[in-house]
Design a protein around this motif. Structure first.
Motif, PDB file in Angstrom:
ATOM      1  N   GLN A  28     -82.696  24.554  -5.718  1.00  8.76           N
ATOM      2  CA  GLN A  28     -83.065  23.289  -5.101  1.00  8.76           C
ATOM      3  C   GLN A  28     -84.495  22.933  -5.466  1.00  8.76           C
ATOM      4  OE1 GLN A  28     -81.780  24.174  -0.882  1.00  8.76           O
ATOM      5  NE2 GLN A  28     -80.700  22.263  -1.227  1.00  8.76           N
ATOM      6  N   PHE A  29     -84.681  21.676  -5.827  1.00  8.29           N
ATOM      7  CA  PHE A  29     -85.972  21.180  -6.281  1.00  8.29           C
ATOM      8  C   PHE A  29     -86.945  21.055  -5.115  1.00  8.29           C
ATOM      9  CE2 PHE A  29     -88.808  18.789  -8.932  1.00  8.29           C
ATOM     10  CZ  PHE A  29     -89.306  17.758  -8.153  1.00  8.29           C
ATOM     11  N   LEU A  30     -88.150  21.592  -5.333  1.00 12.93           N
ATOM     12  CA  LEU A  30     -89.195  21.488  -4.320  1.00 12.93           C
ATOM     13  C   LEU A  30     -90.139  20.334  -4.645  1.00 12.93           C
ATOM     14  CD1 LEU A  30     -89.778  25.281  -3.942  1.00 12.93           C
ATOM     15  CD2 LEU A  30     -89.562  23.763  -1.977  1.00 12.93           C
ATOM     16  N   PHE A  31     -90.823  20.436  -5.768  1.00 13.71           N
ATOM     17  CA  PHE A  31     -91.720  19.369  -6.226  1.00 13.71           C
ATOM     18  C   PHE A  31     -92.109  19.592  -7.674  1.00 13.71           C
ATOM     19  CE2 PHE A  31     -93.873  21.761  -2.683  1.00 13.71           C
ATOM     20  CZ  PHE A  31     -94.299  22.842  -3.438  1.00 13.71           C
ATOM     21  N   GLU A  32     -92.667  18.529  -8.241  1.00 15.33           N
ATOM     22  CA  GLU A  32     -93.137  18.572  -9.620  1.00 15.33           C
ATOM     23  C   GLU A  32     -94.562  18.044  -9.687  1.00 15.33           C
ATOM     24  OE1 GLU A  32     -92.089  15.478 -12.184  1.00 15.33           O
ATOM     25  OE2 GLU A  32     -92.870  16.454 -13.968  1.00 15.33           O
ATOM     26  N   TYR A  33     -95.372  18.712 -10.476  1.00 13.41           N
ATOM     27  CA  TYR A  33     -96.735  18.272 -10.711  1.00 13.41           C
ATOM     28  C   TYR A  33     -96.922  17.966 -12.186  1.00 13.41           C
ATOM     29  CZ  TYR A  33     -97.974  19.447  -5.996  1.00 13.41           C
ATOM     30  OH  TYR A  33     -98.039  19.473  -4.630  1.00 13.41           O
ATOM     31  N   PHE A  34     -97.660  16.899 -12.436  1.00 12.11           N
ATOM     32  CA  PHE A  34     -97.969  16.490 -13.804  1.00 12.11           C
ATOM     33  C   PHE A  34     -99.407  15.994 -13.815  1.00 12.11           C
ATOM     34  CE2 PHE A  34     -97.022  15.176 -18.032  1.00 12.11           C
ATOM     35  CZ  PHE A  34     -97.710  13.998 -18.247  1.00 12.11           C
ATOM     36  N   SER A  35    -100.215  16.595 -14.667  1.00 10.82           N
ATOM     37  CA  SER A  35    -101.622  16.225 -14.744  1.00 10.82           C
ATOM     38  C   SER A  35    -102.280  16.183 -13.370  1.00 10.82           C
ATOM     39  CB  SER A  35    -101.785  14.852 -15.439  1.00 10.82           C
ATOM     40  OG  SER A  35    -101.403  14.946 -16.786  1.00 10.82           O
ATOM     41  N   GLU A  36    -102.088  17.241 -12.629  1.00 16.65           N
ATOM     42  CA  GLU A  36    -102.728  17.465 -11.320  1.00 16.65           C
ATOM     43  C   GLU A  36    -102.231  16.547 -10.209  1.00 16.65           C
ATOM     44  OE1 GLU A  36    -107.081  18.434 -11.584  1.00 16.65           O
ATOM     45  OE2 GLU A  36    -106.834  17.704 -13.650  1.00 16.65           O
ATOM     46  N   THR A  37    -101.171  15.782 -10.474  1.00 17.41           N
ATOM     47  CA  THR A  37    -100.634  14.863  -9.470  1.00 17.41           C
ATOM     48  C   THR A  37     -99.188  15.217  -9.152  1.00 17.41           C
ATOM     49  OG1 THR A  37    -102.061  13.088 -10.285  1.00 17.41           O
ATOM     50  CG2 THR A  37    -100.157  12.434  -8.948  1.00 17.41           C
ATOM     51  N   GLN A  38     -98.848  15.153  -7.874  1.00 15.56           N
ATOM     52  CA  GLN A  38     -97.450  15.382  -7.511  1.00 15.56           C
ATOM     53  C   GLN A  38     -96.643  14.165  -7.932  1.00 15.56           C
ATOM     54  OE1 GLN A  38     -95.571  15.361  -3.334  1.00 15.56           O
ATOM     55  NE2 GLN A  38     -95.917  17.540  -3.711  1.00 15.56           N
ATOM     56  N   ARG A  39     -95.676  14.388  -8.814  1.00 18.46           N
ATOM     57  CA  ARG A  39     -94.926  13.269  -9.378  1.00 18.46           C
ATOM     58  C   ARG A  39     -93.569  13.102  -8.713  1.00 18.46           C
ATOM     59  NH1 ARG A  39     -94.513  12.717 -15.930  1.00 18.46           N
ATOM     60  NH2 ARG A  39     -93.118  14.516 -15.756  1.00 18.46           N
ATOM     61  N   ASN A  40     -93.021  14.167  -8.193  1.00 16.24           N
ATOM     62  CA  ASN A  40     -91.718  14.131  -7.526  1.00 16.24           C
ATOM     63  C   ASN A  40     -91.727  15.139  -6.394  1.00 16.24           C
ATOM     64  OD1 ASN A  40     -89.510  12.450  -8.916  1.00 16.24           O
ATOM     65  ND2 ASN A  40     -90.501  13.471 -10.635  1.00 16.24           N
ATOM     66  N   LYS A  41     -90.947  14.850  -5.374  1.00 15.44           N
ATOM     67  CA  LYS A  41     -90.883  15.761  -4.240  1.00 15.44           C
ATOM     68  C   LYS A  41     -89.448  15.843  -3.755  1.00 15.44           C
ATOM     69  CE  LYS A  41     -93.316  16.752   0.089  1.00 15.44           C
ATOM     70  NZ  LYS A  41     -92.141  17.348   0.748  1.00 15.44           N
ATOM     71  N   GLY A  42     -89.000  17.063  -3.463  1.00 13.12           N
ATOM     72  CA  GLY A  42     -87.663  17.271  -2.938  1.00 13.12           C
ATOM     73  C   GLY A  42     -87.648  17.149  -1.421  1.00 13.12           C
ATOM     74  N   ASN A  43     -86.518  17.532  -0.838  1.00 12.44           N
ATOM     75  CA  ASN A  43     -86.341  17.376   0.606  1.00 12.44           C
ATOM     76  C   ASN A  43     -86.641  18.657   1.364  1.00 12.44           C
ATOM     77  OD1 ASN A  43     -85.457  14.703   0.242  1.00 12.44           O
ATOM     78  ND2 ASN A  43     -83.393  15.419  -0.228  1.00 12.44           N
ATOM     79  N   PHE A  44     -87.853  19.092   1.283  1.00 14.35           N
ATOM     80  CA  PHE A  44     -88.286  20.286   2.008  1.00 14.35           C
ATOM     81  C   PHE A  44     -89.336  19.887   3.030  1.00 14.35           C
ATOM     82  CE2 PHE A  44     -86.564  24.208   0.191  1.00 14.35           C
ATOM     83  CZ  PHE A  44     -85.854  23.692  -0.887  1.00 14.35           C
ATOM     84  N   PRO A  45     -89.439  20.653   4.124  1.00 12.68           N
ATOM     85  CA  PRO A  45     -90.432  20.301   5.158  1.00 12.68           C
ATOM     86  C   PRO A  45     -91.856  20.415   4.643  1.00 12.68           C
ATOM     87  CG  PRO A  45     -89.400  22.434   5.622  1.00 12.68           C
ATOM     88  CD  PRO A  45     -88.637  21.833   4.492  1.00 12.68           C
ATOM     89  N   GLY A  46     -92.756  19.841   5.418  1.00 12.10           N
ATOM     90  CA  GLY A  46     -94.154  19.818   5.031  1.00 12.10           C
ATOM     91  C   GLY A  46     -94.811  21.178   4.951  1.00 12.10           C
ATOM     92  N   ARG A  47     -94.126  22.210   5.455  1.00 14.47           N
ATOM     93  CA  ARG A  47     -94.679  23.575   5.338  1.00 14.47           C
ATOM     94  C   ARG A  47     -94.789  24.003   3.876  1.00 14.47           C
ATOM     95  NH1 ARG A  47     -91.828  27.479   6.510  1.00 14.47           N
ATOM     96  NH2 ARG A  47     -89.735  26.564   6.518  1.00 14.47           N
ATOM     97  N   PHE A  48     -94.037  23.341   3.037  1.00 13.09           N
ATOM     98  CA  PHE A  48     -94.053  23.640   1.600  1.00 13.09           C
ATOM     99  C   PHE A  48     -94.998  22.648   0.913  1.00 13.09           C
ATOM    100  CE2 PHE A  48     -90.511  26.621   1.124  1.00 13.09           C
ATOM    101  CZ  PHE A  48     -89.883  26.478   2.354  1.00 13.09           C
ATOM    102  N   SER A  49     -95.982  23.168   0.250  1.00 15.85           N
ATOM    103  CA  SER A  49     -96.934  22.301  -0.432  1.00 15.85           C
ATOM    104  C   SER A  49     -97.332  22.933  -1.757  1.00 15.85           C
ATOM    105  CB  SER A  49     -98.177  22.067   0.435  1.00 15.85           C
ATOM    106  OG  SER A  49     -98.848  23.299   0.663  1.00 15.85           O
ATOM    107  N   GLY A  50     -97.967  22.156  -2.580  1.00 18.88           N
ATOM    108  CA  GLY A  50     -98.378  22.689  -3.868  1.00 18.88           C
ATOM    109  C   GLY A  50     -99.574  21.954  -4.408  1.00 18.88           C
ATOM    110  N   ARG A  51    -100.049  22.439  -5.514  1.00 22.21           N
ATOM    111  CA  ARG A  51    -101.121  21.737  -6.220  1.00 22.21           C
ATOM    112  C   ARG A  51    -101.132  22.205  -7.669  1.00 22.21           C
ATOM    113  NH1 ARG A  51    -106.859  24.438  -4.210  1.00 22.21           N
ATOM    114  NH2 ARG A  51    -106.189  26.621  -4.186  1.00 22.21           N
TER     115      ARG A  51
END
Lengths: 115, 117
Positions: free
Chosen positions: B44-67
């Motif tokens: 299941q997709f969580l999120f995608e980052y491109f050039s330091e920016t979150q470009r896509n986000k899946g359906n997970f709660p806010g407890r999941f984050s990235g950079r």
């Protein structure tokens, strides 16, 4: 929503041919991937289909029908090492590249090859 | 060339703790995507980052984050861990540019197996 279906398990014998089907219903479509994943390892890329038709690569071939929302992976001359999970994944409609990094995966088909 | 590197490979945490996972993409790749893999739900997709920016986000709660950092390395953080967060977390890197089919291939790391007890 996104829905990608593939059989849970399949078995075959060495030297045989097996076809793993995948049907999808997604909001937009850019292409379809097939990945192989051995237990405890990372998924590895097998194929990518954008247009309708058959793409052949050695013992592996992949077919796509966009109008039917259907793909299959064909494995020929099966070997024991082909025992693995095969994952079908859809890339949704690309919008200035913004969705290229997102794939929707099926739950995988566990293939067991017997001697 | 070196593949996608994820650290650590294995991690055991207790409920309520937080965890940070790391992913170093293939050199030259600017897109890093994170996936959670469990026997019941698959990948299941969580999120995608491109050039330091979150470009896509899946359906997970806010407890999941990235950079993502300027060198394209990415980290994923999960706070207030729950038992259900036990999974294999996979990172995939790709060029990220829509300029030809070869650029769409995503290369996966070996994953971090997280166990929450």
């Amino acid at each position: 929503g996104q829905n990608i279906d593939q059989p849970t398990e399949m078995t075959a014998t060495e030297g045989a041919i097996v076809q793993i089907n995948c049907t999808y219903q997604t909001s937009g479509f850019n292409g379809l991937f097939w990945y192989q994943q051995h237990a405890g390892e990372a998924p590895t890329f097998l194929s990518y289909n954008v247009l309708d038709g058959l793409e052949e690569k050695g013992r592996f071939s992949s077919f796509l029908s966009r109008s039917k929302g259907y793909s299959y992976l064909l494995l020929k001359e099966l070997q024991m090492k082909d025992s693995a999970s095969y994952l079908c994944a859809v890339s949704p409609q690309a919008d200035r590249g913004s969705t290229l990094g997102r794939l929707y995966f099926g739950r995988g088909t566990q293939l067991t090859v017997w001697p | 060339k070196a593949g996608v590197t994820q650290t650590p490979r294995y991690l055991i945490k207790t409920r309520g703790q937080q965890v940070t996972l790391s992913c170093s993409p293939i050199s030259g790749h600017r897109s890093v995507s994170w996936y959670q893999q469990t026997p019941g739900q698959g990948l299941q997709f969580l999120f995608e980052y491109f050039s330091e920016t979150q470009r896509n986000k899946g359906n997970f709660p806010g407890r999941f984050s990235g950079r993502q950092f300027s060198n394209s390395r990415s980290e994923m953080n999960v706070s207030t861990l729950e038992l259900g967060d036990s999974a294999l977390y996979l990172c995939a890197s790709s060029l990220g540019q829509p300029s030809g089919r070869s650029n769409t291939e995503a290369f996966f790391g070996q994953g971090t197996r997280l166990t929450v007890v």
